[in-house]
Every structure is written in structure tokens, then in C-alpha cells.
Write a protein that holds these residues in place. Structure first.
Motif, PDB file in Angstrom:
ATOM      1  N   HIS A  85       0.806  -1.225   0.000  1.00  0.00           N
ATOM      2  CA  HIS A  85       0.000   0.000   0.000  1.00  0.00           C
ATOM      3  C   HIS A  85       0.842   1.280   0.000  1.00  0.00           C
ATOM      4  CE1 HIS A  85      -3.071  -2.921   0.661  1.00  0.00           C
ATOM      5  NE2 HIS A  85      -2.663  -3.182   1.878  1.00  0.00           N
ATOM      6  N   ILE A  86       1.876   1.281  -0.846  1.00  0.00           N
ATOM      7  CA  ILE A  86       2.644   2.516  -1.015  1.00  0.00           C
ATOM      8  C   ILE A  86       2.605   2.990  -2.469  1.00  0.00           C
ATOM      9  CG2 ILE A  86       4.173   2.008   0.941  1.00  0.00           C
ATOM     10  CD1 ILE A  86       6.379   1.385  -1.176  1.00  0.00           C
ATOM     11  N   GLY A  87       1.765   2.346  -3.295  1.00  0.00           N
ATOM     12  CA  GLY A  87       1.598   2.802  -4.669  1.00  0.00           C
ATOM     13  C   GLY A  87       2.384   2.025  -5.706  1.00  0.00           C
ATOM     14  N   LEU A  88       2.905   0.844  -5.350  1.00  0.00           N
ATOM     15  CA  LEU A  88       3.740   0.080  -6.286  1.00  0.00           C
ATOM     16  C   LEU A  88       3.114  -1.248  -6.708  1.00  0.00           C
ATOM     17  CD1 LEU A  88       7.268   0.819  -4.769  1.00  0.00           C
ATOM     18  CD2 LEU A  88       6.245   1.819  -6.822  1.00  0.00           C
ATOM     19  N   ALA A 169       5.609   8.193   5.512  1.00  0.00           N
ATOM     20  CA  ALA A 169       4.322   8.865   5.668  1.00  0.00           C
ATOM     21  C   ALA A 169       3.227   7.811   5.712  1.00  0.00           C
ATOM     22  CB  ALA A 169       4.081   9.827   4.496  1.00  0.00           C
ATOM     23  N   LYS A 170       2.011   8.265   5.932  1.00  0.00           N
ATOM     24  CA  LYS A 170       0.869   7.364   5.991  1.00  0.00           C
ATOM     25  C   LYS A 170       0.758   6.577   4.688  1.00  0.00           C
ATOM     26  CE  LYS A 170      -4.163   7.329   6.568  1.00  0.00           C
ATOM     27  NZ  LYS A 170      -5.389   8.161   6.725  1.00  0.00           N
ATOM     28  N   ARG A 171       0.497   5.282   4.823  1.00  0.00           N
ATOM     29  CA  ARG A 171       0.328   4.446   3.631  1.00  0.00           C
ATOM     30  C   ARG A 171      -0.899   4.895   2.846  1.00  0.00           C
ATOM     31  NH1 ARG A 171       0.312  -1.777   4.913  1.00  0.00           N
ATOM     32  NH2 ARG A 171      -1.724  -1.171   5.699  1.00  0.00           N
ATOM     33  N   GLU A 177     -10.462   0.328   2.085  1.00  0.00           N
ATOM     34  CA  GLU A 177     -10.612   1.765   2.333  1.00  0.00           C
ATOM     35  C   GLU A 177     -11.004   2.526   1.077  1.00  0.00           C
ATOM     36  OE1 GLU A 177      -7.355   2.454   5.928  1.00  0.00           O
ATOM     37  OE2 GLU A 177      -6.657   2.217   3.867  1.00  0.00           O
ATOM     38  N   GLU A 178     -10.549   2.050  -0.084  1.00  0.00           N
ATOM     39  CA  GLU A 178     -10.850   2.783  -1.308  1.00  0.00           C
ATOM     40  C   GLU A 178     -12.195   2.413  -1.925  1.00  0.00           C
ATOM     41  OE1 GLU A 178      -7.968   2.171  -4.377  1.00  0.00           O
ATOM     42  OE2 GLU A 178      -8.827   0.252  -4.989  1.00  0.00           O
ATOM     43  N   LYS A 179     -12.787   1.298  -1.471  1.00  0.00           N
ATOM     44  CA  LYS A 179     -14.059   0.849  -2.056  1.00  0.00           C
ATOM     45  C   LYS A 179     -15.130   1.931  -2.049  1.00  0.00           C
ATOM     46  CE  LYS A 179     -14.004  -4.201  -1.666  1.00  0.00           C
ATOM     47  NZ  LYS A 179     -14.544  -5.372  -0.929  1.00  0.00           N
ATOM     48  N   PRO A 180     -15.431   2.559  -0.882  1.00  0.00           N
ATOM     49  CA  PRO A 180     -16.487   3.579  -0.897  1.00  0.00           C
ATOM     50  C   PRO A 180     -16.125   4.794  -1.743  1.00  0.00           C
ATOM     51  CG  PRO A 180     -15.395   3.510   1.252  1.00  0.00           C
ATOM     52  CD  PRO A 180     -14.917   2.325   0.488  1.00  0.00           C
ATOM     53  N   ILE A 181     -14.827   5.098  -1.845  1.00  0.00           N
ATOM     54  CA  ILE A 181     -14.399   6.226  -2.677  1.00  0.00           C
ATOM     55  C   ILE A 181     -14.674   5.926  -4.136  1.00  0.00           C
ATOM     56  CG2 ILE A 181     -12.415   7.598  -3.433  1.00  0.00           C
ATOM     57  CD1 ILE A 181     -11.188   7.137  -0.655  1.00  0.00           C
ATOM     58  N   MET A 182     -14.231   4.762  -4.586  1.00  0.00           N
ATOM     59  CA  MET A 182     -14.396   4.404  -5.985  1.00  0.00           C
ATOM     60  C   MET A 182     -15.863   4.209  -6.359  1.00  0.00           C
ATOM     61  SD  MET A 182     -11.535   4.696  -7.301  1.00  0.00           S
ATOM     62  CE  MET A 182      -9.780   4.424  -7.305  1.00  0.00           C
ATOM     63  N   ALA A 183     -16.661   3.776  -5.386  1.00  0.00           N
ATOM     64  CA  ALA A 183     -18.081   3.585  -5.664  1.00  0.00           C
ATOM     65  C   ALA A 183     -18.821   4.914  -5.791  1.00  0.00           C
ATOM     66  CB  ALA A 183     -18.720   2.750  -4.556  1.00  0.00           C
ATOM     67  N   TRP A 261      -2.516   6.015  -4.644  1.00  0.00           N
ATOM     68  CA  TRP A 261      -2.768   6.837  -3.454  1.00  0.00           C
ATOM     69  C   TRP A 261      -1.487   7.243  -2.735  1.00  0.00           C
ATOM     70  CZ3 TRP A 261      -7.457   8.681  -3.339  1.00  0.00           C
ATOM     71  CH2 TRP A 261      -8.547   7.931  -3.794  1.00  0.00           C
ATOM     72  N   GLY A 262      -0.321   6.897  -3.329  1.00  0.00           N
ATOM     73  CA  GLY A 262       0.940   7.242  -2.692  1.00  0.00           C
ATOM     74  C   GLY A 262       1.224   6.324  -1.503  1.00  0.00           C
TER      75      GLY A 262
END
Length: 323
Positions: A85-88, A169-171, A177-183, A261-262
Motif C-alpha cells: 500500500h505505497i503505490g507500487l 508517511a501514511k500508507r 478503504e478505497e471501495k467507498p471512494i471508488m463507488a 494513493w501514494g
């Protein structure tokens, strides 16, 4: 067997609004130094991995058994890992590596896309799937039903590279966590049109012509536009905690961006410039009190590799599989 995967940089989502009937559409590029996994039949299940990697491996073994009756008796050892979960692209690369390995051991002829769908990958982006399968630079055609189709795959110039910066930094958001955002996210069609225009008549011609300056300029503009889709969720076009680093990359590289998400951010460079820029960036980070890891992201123009450690073992496995 030993399975070696790429890492992947996520270069953006095109159209979260789905204005033409397909949502998202993603760009990605494969880099070297991904997972290295040992996988073999074993008298009992044994997983040598840490934390979330271990849970992912258990999940994939279970899914493979559910769909193909492949059982649970494997030794799976993670020898080299991508941080989670660092974007790779860690989850997709690990999932496909274990799934493909089990399929090969059991003489199952399954396409990468089929396995990805079984594992629940590719719901928003196909970049990780196609960098695993092919390497290089990839673009998918957006989500409609099932895995988004690959619409373009190109070799990435071997003398180009990425200056990777991974801050302490924060992962980034994980899948749950991204499910509700993408929905819920509904990007703006006019932004998607601008991104598409820059890809078709900016980024891709520059890649064909190996014009790093033009490619980088359009990449930066695309990344800024992509960030507008997500600024309500990350505090701006880029994460607030990487903005100083982004300024350095803007001034010192050909193009820059934030992967997924970085917190990993990157600058496009010529490979020969890495050590000079690394030293300069090291001083910049020190001056601003920023703790971060600096790495060279080298392009990888091939997908995941499977290497048999013992040719005799391969013959034995094949003979057992054939009865």
C-alpha cells in the motif's frame, strides 16, 4: 519454482465518471525489483511471509482450491517483497504470482485475466494485471463488465527511468478503504476529455519518438488533471504530505506524479542522471527535515518470470500431473 514479478507505477485513471459507458481506464508502467517467491508442493501447508503478504497468500491458495481443486499443501516463501500500500502494486503482483505458480504446478491452463477476476483484481484498474503479464507501458480500456481490456502495450525506453521517492508517511488506501471512494466518485467529463487528448496526441507520440521532454511534460499535466478527480479525498491534486517533494521533482525531472494513493512519488529521468539527482534530492530532503527512501525505478519490458529450480522436479511434476 521461483516467480519474479515487476513492480508497477500507476500513472493515473482517465474517467471515473464513466461518461462514455466505461469507468476509469488506467495507465501504468512496469518496473524491475518486484516480488520474488519460491513455491513448491509440500507435505503440509507452509507460508514463509510477513503480515498482509501471508494473509494474501492464504486467500489466493483458498481461491485456487475453490475454483480448480488444487489443494493447500504448498510451501510459499516470499524472498523479496514489494512494501504494501505505497503505490507500487503489491497486492496484484503477489496475488497473480501465487495463482500462476499454483496453476503451473497443477498443469492448469488459465489466462492471467481469468485468474485476476477470480481473485477480485482489476475492479478499477487493469494496470497491475497487464504489467504483470506483459511488462512495459500499458493502457486499459476502462471497466464495464469484468476485467478492463488491454488497449495498448508499448516498450518503455531502456535508457529512461524514474527517480522514486517513498516518504515515511501514511500508507495509501488499501482495497477496503478505497471501495467507498471508488463507488461514489464521479469525475468531471471535461477533465477526462483533456486527459484523453493529452494521452492520444501528446504522451503516446512522444513515447513512440522517444522524446523524453515531451512525454514528461504531458505526463505531469495528466497527473495534475487526474488529481483533480481525487482532490476531495487526498487534500489536493496530490497528497498534502508530498507537495514539497513534488516541487523538487517538478524543477529537476522531465515529468512527475504520484503513484496511485501514494505515498510513492516519482520523477521521469534518464537513467544516467540518477546518481547526480539522488545526491541533490538527498540534500533537499535533509534541508527540509523529510525522511524518505530514494530508489531508481528501472523500466521492465517483460512480465513476470517463472524459473524452475530443478529440471528433474519439473519432469516429476509433469509426470504426476499426467497420471
Amino acid at each position: 519454482m521461483i516467480i519474479k514479478t515487476p513492480r508497477r507505477l500507476h500513472l493515473g485513471l482517465i474517467d471515473p465518471s464513466g461518461s462514455l459507458g466505461r469507468r476509469f481506464g488506467s495507465l501504468g508502467v512496469a518496473l524491475g525489483e518486484g516480488y520474488e517467491i519460491k513455491l513448491m508442493p509440500h507435505e503440509k501447508p507452509e507460508i514463509r511471509a510477513e503480515g498482509e503478504d501471508k494473509e494474501t497468500i492464504k486467500f489466493i491458495i483458498g481461491r485456487m482450491n475453490k475454483h480448480f481443486s488444487t489443494g493447500f499443501n504448498y510451501l510459499v516463501e516470499v524472498r523479496k517483497a514489494i512494501p504494501r500500500h505505497i503505490g507500487l502494486g503489491s497486492t496484484t503482483q503477489l496475488s497473480l504470482a501465487v495463482g500462476v505458480g499454483i496453476a503451473k504446478l497443477n498443469n492448469i491452463n488459465a489466462e492471467i485475466e481469468e485468474l485476476a477476476e477470480i481473485f477480485g483484481r482489476g475492479k478499477n484498474s487493469g494496470a497491475g494485471i497487464y504489467t504483470f503479464k506483459y511488462g512495459g507501458f500499458v493502457i486499459d480500456g476502462g471497466v464495464k463488465e469484468g476485467i478492463p481490456p488491454l488497449i495498448l502495450r508499448e516498450e518503455f525506453p531502456e535508457n529512461w527511468a524514474f527517480l522514486l521517492v517513498i516518504p515515511q508517511a501514511k500508507r495509501g488506501f488499501d482495497e477496503e478503504e478505497e471501495k467507498p471512494i471508488m463507488a461514489s466518485i464521479r469525475g468531471k467529463p471535461e477533465i477526462a476529455k483533456e486527459i484523453s487528448h493529452r494521452i492520444l496526441l501528446g504522451l503516446l507520440p512522444a513515447l513512440k519518438e522517444k522524446d523524453i521532454g515531451t512525454f514528461g511534460r504531458h505526463l505531469s499535466e495528466i497527473q495534475t488533471l487526474v488529481g483533480k478527480h481525487f482532490e476531495d479525498y487526498q487534500g489536493g491534486e496530490f497528497r498534502e504530505d508530498v507537495k514539497l517533494i513534488m516541487e523538487f521533482l517538478r524543477e529537476n525531472t522531465y515529468g512527475y506524479g504520484q503513484s496511485s494513493w501514494g505515498p510513492t512519488v516519482y520523477g521521469l529521468i534518464r537513467k544516467s542522471e540518477y546518481f547526480m539527482l539522488k545526491a541533490k534530492l538527498h540534500d533537499f530532503l535533509k534541508d527540509h527535515g523529510i525522511k524518505a527512501k530514494i530508489e531508481l525505478g528501472t523500466p521492465r519490458n517483460k512480465g513476470a518470470e517463472i524459473v524452475m529450480e530443478n529440471a528433474y522436479l519439473l519432469r516429476l511434476i509433469n509426470s504426476v500431473a499426467k497420471g
